[in-house]
Write a protein that holds these residues in place. Structure first.
Motif, PDB file in Angstrom:
ATOM      1  N   ALA A  97      71.283 -12.930   5.114  1.00 15.30           N
ATOM      2  CA  ALA A  97      70.605 -12.090   4.121  1.00 15.30           C
ATOM      3  C   ALA A  97      69.693 -12.970   3.263  1.00 15.30           C
ATOM      4  CB  ALA A  97      71.643 -11.372   3.260  1.00 15.30           C
ATOM      5  N   ALA A  98      70.194 -14.136   2.880  1.00 15.19           N
ATOM      6  CA  ALA A  98      69.371 -15.069   2.107  1.00 15.19           C
ATOM      7  C   ALA A  98      68.184 -15.550   2.937  1.00 15.19           C
ATOM      8  CB  ALA A  98      70.224 -16.265   1.657  1.00 15.19           C
ATOM      9  N   GLU A  99      68.432 -15.795   4.201  1.00 16.51           N
ATOM     10  CA  GLU A  99      67.382 -16.263   5.105  1.00 16.51           C
ATOM     11  C   GLU A  99      66.290 -15.185   5.256  1.00 16.51           C
ATOM     12  OE1 GLU A  99      67.514 -19.320   5.957  1.00 16.51           O
ATOM     13  OE2 GLU A  99      66.233 -19.527   7.716  1.00 16.51           O
ATOM     14  N   ALA A 100      66.696 -13.929   5.347  1.00 21.95           N
ATOM     15  CA  ALA A 100      65.738 -12.824   5.479  1.00 21.95           C
ATOM     16  C   ALA A 100      64.879 -12.716   4.220  1.00 21.95           C
ATOM     17  CB  ALA A 100      66.486 -11.505   5.722  1.00 21.95           C
ATOM     18  N   LEU A 101      65.511 -12.926   3.076  1.00 22.97           N
ATOM     19  CA  LEU A 101      64.756 -12.890   1.818  1.00 22.97           C
ATOM     20  C   LEU A 101      63.771 -14.044   1.758  1.00 22.97           C
ATOM     21  CD1 LEU A 101      67.316 -11.682  -0.807  1.00 22.97           C
ATOM     22  CD2 LEU A 101      64.891 -11.078  -0.816  1.00 22.97           C
ATOM     23  N   ARG A 102      64.220 -15.196   2.211  1.00 21.55           N
ATOM     24  CA  ARG A 102      63.367 -16.372   2.224  1.00 21.55           C
ATOM     25  C   ARG A 102      62.141 -16.138   3.106  1.00 21.55           C
ATOM     26  NH1 ARG A 102      63.676 -21.647   0.764  1.00 21.55           N
ATOM     27  NH2 ARG A 102      62.726 -22.934   2.357  1.00 21.55           N
ATOM     28  N   GLU A 103      62.381 -15.613   4.286  1.00 21.03           N
ATOM     29  CA  GLU A 103      61.262 -15.348   5.195  1.00 21.03           C
ATOM     30  C   GLU A 103      60.308 -14.327   4.574  1.00 21.03           C
ATOM     31  OE1 GLU A 103      61.246 -15.079   9.834  1.00 21.03           O
ATOM     32  OE2 GLU A 103      61.617 -13.073   9.051  1.00 21.03           O
ATOM     33  N   SER A 104      60.843 -13.306   3.935  1.00 21.24           N
ATOM     34  CA  SER A 104      60.003 -12.286   3.309  1.00 21.24           C
ATOM     35  C   SER A 104      59.173 -12.890   2.178  1.00 21.24           C
ATOM     36  CB  SER A 104      60.871 -11.139   2.767  1.00 21.24           C
ATOM     37  OG  SER A 104      61.687 -10.618   3.790  1.00 21.24           O
ATOM     38  N   LEU A 105      59.767 -13.819   1.429  1.00 18.51           N
ATOM     39  CA  LEU A 105      59.017 -14.497   0.360  1.00 18.51           C
ATOM     40  C   LEU A 105      57.814 -15.233   0.940  1.00 18.51           C
ATOM     41  CD1 LEU A 105      62.015 -15.868  -1.699  1.00 18.51           C
ATOM     42  CD2 LEU A 105      60.145 -14.536  -2.680  1.00 18.51           C
ATOM     43  N   PHE A 106      58.021 -15.902   2.074  1.00 14.90           N
ATOM     44  CA  PHE A 106      56.916 -16.609   2.721  1.00 14.90           C
ATOM     45  C   PHE A 106      55.848 -15.631   3.191  1.00 14.90           C
ATOM     46  CE2 PHE A 106      59.639 -20.364   2.882  1.00 14.90           C
ATOM     47  CZ  PHE A 106      58.706 -21.374   2.694  1.00 14.90           C
ATOM     48  N   GLU A 107      56.263 -14.452   3.610  1.00 16.22           N
ATOM     49  CA  GLU A 107      55.290 -13.479   4.125  1.00 16.22           C
ATOM     50  C   GLU A 107      54.482 -12.823   3.013  1.00 16.22           C
ATOM     51  OE1 GLU A 107      57.839 -12.322   8.131  1.00 16.22           O
ATOM     52  OE2 GLU A 107      57.897 -10.997   6.405  1.00 16.22           O
ATOM     53  N   LEU A 108      55.092 -12.679   1.843  1.00 18.86           N
ATOM     54  CA  LEU A 108      54.456 -11.852   0.816  1.00 18.86           C
ATOM     55  C   LEU A 108      53.845 -12.625  -0.354  1.00 18.86           C
ATOM     56  CD1 LEU A 108      57.038  -8.930   0.688  1.00 18.86           C
ATOM     57  CD2 LEU A 108      54.814  -8.955   1.809  1.00 18.86           C
ATOM     58  N   TYR A 109      54.246 -13.870  -0.548  1.00 18.41           N
ATOM     59  CA  TYR A 109      53.744 -14.608  -1.716  1.00 18.41           C
ATOM     60  C   TYR A 109      53.033 -15.883  -1.275  1.00 18.41           C
ATOM     61  CZ  TYR A 109      56.769 -11.564  -4.482  1.00 18.41           C
ATOM     62  OH  TYR A 109      57.369 -10.487  -5.062  1.00 18.41           O
ATOM     63  N   GLY A 110      52.011 -16.250  -2.023  1.00 19.14           N
ATOM     64  CA  GLY A 110      51.216 -17.419  -1.652  1.00 19.14           C
ATOM     65  C   GLY A 110      51.697 -18.692  -2.325  1.00 19.14           C
ATOM     66  N   GLU A 111      51.013 -19.751  -1.988  1.00 21.74           N
ATOM     67  CA  GLU A 111      51.153 -21.059  -2.642  1.00 21.74           C
ATOM     68  C   GLU A 111      52.596 -21.495  -2.848  1.00 21.74           C
ATOM     69  OE1 GLU A 111      48.355 -21.336  -5.882  1.00 21.74           O
ATOM     70  OE2 GLU A 111      47.039 -19.957  -4.825  1.00 21.74           O
ATOM     71  N   GLU A 112      52.925 -21.863  -4.111  1.00 23.92           N
ATOM     72  CA  GLU A 112      54.217 -22.477  -4.380  1.00 23.92           C
ATOM     73  C   GLU A 112      55.377 -21.491  -4.469  1.00 23.92           C
ATOM     74  OE1 GLU A 112      53.848 -25.840  -3.550  1.00 23.92           O
ATOM     75  OE2 GLU A 112      55.431 -25.981  -5.044  1.00 23.92           O
ATOM     76  N   ILE A 113      55.062 -20.203  -4.620  1.00 21.38           N
ATOM     77  CA  ILE A 113      56.141 -19.249  -4.925  1.00 21.38           C
ATOM     78  C   ILE A 113      57.327 -19.304  -3.948  1.00 21.38           C
ATOM     79  CG2 ILE A 113      56.699 -16.749  -5.072  1.00 21.38           C
ATOM     80  CD1 ILE A 113      55.561 -17.793  -7.663  1.00 21.38           C
ATOM     81  N   PRO A 114      57.087 -19.233  -2.629  1.00 23.88           N
ATOM     82  CA  PRO A 114      58.259 -19.245  -1.729  1.00 23.88           C
ATOM     83  C   PRO A 114      59.097 -20.512  -1.859  1.00 23.88           C
ATOM     84  CG  PRO A 114      56.263 -18.662  -0.533  1.00 23.88           C
ATOM     85  CD  PRO A 114      55.828 -19.121  -1.883  1.00 23.88           C
ATOM     86  N   TYR A 115      58.450 -21.617  -2.188  1.00 19.36           N
ATOM     87  CA  TYR A 115      59.176 -22.879  -2.332  1.00 19.36           C
ATOM     88  C   TYR A 115      59.895 -22.962  -3.677  1.00 19.36           C
ATOM     89  CZ  TYR A 115      56.097 -24.150   1.518  1.00 19.36           C
ATOM     90  OH  TYR A 115      55.423 -24.166   2.707  1.00 19.36           O
ATOM     91  N   SER A 116      59.378 -22.228  -4.655  1.00 18.92           N
ATOM     92  CA  SER A 116      59.935 -22.281  -6.007  1.00 18.92           C
ATOM     93  C   SER A 116      61.125 -21.354  -6.192  1.00 18.92           C
ATOM     94  CB  SER A 116      58.871 -21.880  -7.029  1.00 18.92           C
ATOM     95  OG  SER A 116      57.845 -22.835  -7.046  1.00 18.92           O
ATOM     96  N   VAL A 117      61.398 -20.535  -5.181  1.00 14.90           N
ATOM     97  CA  VAL A 117      62.488 -19.573  -5.318  1.00 14.90           C
ATOM     98  C   VAL A 117      63.700 -20.054  -4.531  1.00 14.90           C
ATOM     99  CG1 VAL A 117      63.232 -17.201  -4.898  1.00 14.90           C
ATOM    100  CG2 VAL A 117      60.860 -17.658  -5.560  1.00 14.90           C
ATOM    101  N   PHE A 118      64.837 -20.096  -5.215  1.00 16.29           N
ATOM    102  CA  PHE A 118      66.087 -20.306  -4.494  1.00 16.29           C
ATOM    103  C   PHE A 118      66.804 -18.970  -4.426  1.00 16.29           C
ATOM    104  CE2 PHE A 118      70.435 -21.148  -3.620  1.00 16.29           C
ATOM    105  CZ  PHE A 118      70.368 -22.145  -2.663  1.00 16.29           C
ATOM    106  N   VAL A 119      67.152 -18.579  -3.207  1.00 13.19           N
ATOM    107  CA  VAL A 119      67.804 -17.278  -3.022  1.00 13.19           C
ATOM    108  C   VAL A 119      69.313 -17.472  -2.965  1.00 13.19           C
ATOM    109  CG1 VAL A 119      68.049 -15.276  -1.521  1.00 13.19           C
ATOM    110  CG2 VAL A 119      65.825 -16.444  -1.691  1.00 13.19           C
ATOM    111  N   GLU A 120      70.004 -16.768  -3.826  1.00 12.67           N
ATOM    112  CA  GLU A 120      71.471 -16.801  -3.769  1.00 12.67           C
ATOM    113  C   GLU A 120      71.988 -15.388  -3.561  1.00 12.67           C
ATOM    114  OE1 GLU A 120      74.326 -19.149  -6.556  1.00 12.67           O
ATOM    115  OE2 GLU A 120      74.152 -17.132  -7.360  1.00 12.67           O
ATOM    116  N   ILE A 121      72.854 -15.216  -2.596  1.00  9.84           N
ATOM    117  CA  ILE A 121      73.486 -13.901  -2.414  1.00  9.84           C
ATOM    118  C   ILE A 121      74.750 -13.911  -3.261  1.00  9.84           C
ATOM    119  CG2 ILE A 121      74.449 -12.223  -0.794  1.00  9.84           C
ATOM    120  CD1 ILE A 121      71.432 -12.775  -0.400  1.00  9.84           C
ATOM    121  N   ASP A 122      74.675 -13.153  -4.329  1.00 13.17           N
ATOM    122  CA  ASP A 122      75.723 -13.123  -5.333  1.00 13.17           C
ATOM    123  C   ASP A 122      76.901 -12.276  -4.843  1.00 13.17           C
ATOM    124  OD1 ASP A 122      76.562 -13.728  -7.891  1.00 13.17           O
ATOM    125  OD2 ASP A 122      75.952 -11.750  -8.621  1.00 13.17           O
TER     126      ASP A 122
END
Ligand SMILES: Nc1nc2c(ncn2[C@@H]2O[C@H](COP(=O)(O)OP(=O)(O)O)[C@@H](O)[C@H]2O)c(=O)[nH]1
Ligand SMILES: [Mg+2]
Length: 297
Positions: free
Chosen positions: A186-211
């Motif tokens: 689930a975290a991996e899917a969110l990570r991939e979606s971040l790369f698809e939808l946001y530019g530049e540093e954003i995908p790298y600046s986000v750490f996804v945690e499944i709470d």
């Protein structure tokens, strides 16, 4: 007697390591994007055939950058290699072996197989021959030109891995494609979606945690994810105008999660600030606890 091996897929960023894993497993386990450093943690995928079992570990790309997150990523590669019977080193067509690469290959105290990926981009396949020669000069004997995207050459590569694999009983039951829990993907899917939808540093600046990941009988699974950003100023970017961007993110990630889990889910997203977390050893250590059930026993 059947064959079995741990196979660490290692190499520079963006050469198609995760695409290869997904191709072999026939499912989208590992996040893929046209940008480097999409994979931050090792992903374990299991392939069982009549000949035996290959346990792949897809790793982050080899990079020489400083900071807690990059040290963590290098640690992941070391971990995968420590357990591996075979190092499947991957590069892409056109990538000339650098001095660092030669040193890296020589440092591997393993059976090494080289995959030269993305040969679909090479019109004249004869162009590959001098490149293959240069890799041979590094002492690499098993060299496979492949296309992870179009599955070209993947069967011969698989056969080579099986031939080189030690004999033994399978490490894991044949049915499961992974030992990692669904919350990890689930975290991996969110990570991939971040790369698809946001530019530049954003995908790298986000750490996804499944709470929380709660499977619920008779109703949708409930997943709550925290998106840690590095700076307060990144919050409105993730949200977008009127929350439109985060809505799109949630929808896209949910569809990917549902495709993998084959169950409907409700995905709730929260944003928190963890100041400069990429440089923060404590945060990275806490946040990247490896999934349980990584190795048998
Ligand atoms: N043309 C082509 N592109 C590929 C191939 N394999 C992967 N890619 C693309 O290369 C990019 C990086 O792939 P990814 O698997 O994330 O690379 P990784 O960083 O090594 O895991 C993505 O855009 C993939 O679609 C291939 O065989 N041919
Ligand atoms: Mg990857």
């Amino acid at each position: 007697m059947s064959k079995r091996a741990f196979v660490a897929i290692v190499g520079p960023p963006n050469v198609g390591k995760s695409t290869l894993l997904n191709s072999y497993l026939g499912m989208k386990l590992s996040a893929v994007s046209p940008r480097p450093q999409t994979t931050a943690q090792n992903i374990l995928g299991i392939m069982t055939t009549n000949e035996g079992q290959l346990v792949f570990l897809d790793t982050p790309g080899l990079v020489q950058r400083s900071g807690a997150i990059y040290e963590f990523m290098r640690g992941q590669i070391d971990l995968a290699l420590a357990d591996a019977d075979i190092a499947l080193v991957m590069v892409e067509a056109g990538y000339e072996p650098s001095d660092e690469f030669a040193i890296f290959v020589r440092s591997l105290k393993k059976i090494v197989v080289l995959a030269i990926n993305k040969v679909d981009l090479v019109k004249d396949k004869l162009e590959l021959l001098p490149l293959i020669e240069r890799y041979k000069e590094l002492g690499l004997l098993e060299i496979h030109p492949v296309s992870a995207l179009s599955s070209d050459g993947l069967t011969p590569l698989l056969n080579t891995l099986m031939v080189l694999a030690p004999e033994g009983e399978p490490y894991f039951p044949a049915e499961a494609p992974t030992t990692y829990p669904m919350r990890f993907f689930a975290a991996e899917a969110l990570r991939e979606s971040l790369f698809e939808l946001y530019g530049e540093e954003i995908p790298y600046s986000v750490f996804v945690e499944i709470d929380e990941y709660r499977e619920q009988e008779g109703r949708k699974d409930y997943i709550r994810a925290i998106l840690y950003v590095e700076r307060e100023s990144q919050r409105p970017i993730i949200l977008g105008k009127g929350g439109a961007a985060i809505k799109r993110l949630g929808t896209r990630a949910r569809q990917k999660i549902e495709a993998l889990s084959t169950r409907p889910c409700y995905l709730e997203l929260h944003i928190k600030v963890a100041k400069d977390w990429r440089k923060d050893d404590g945060f990275v250590r806490r946040a990247t606890k490896p999934p349980e059930a990584y190795l048998p026993e």
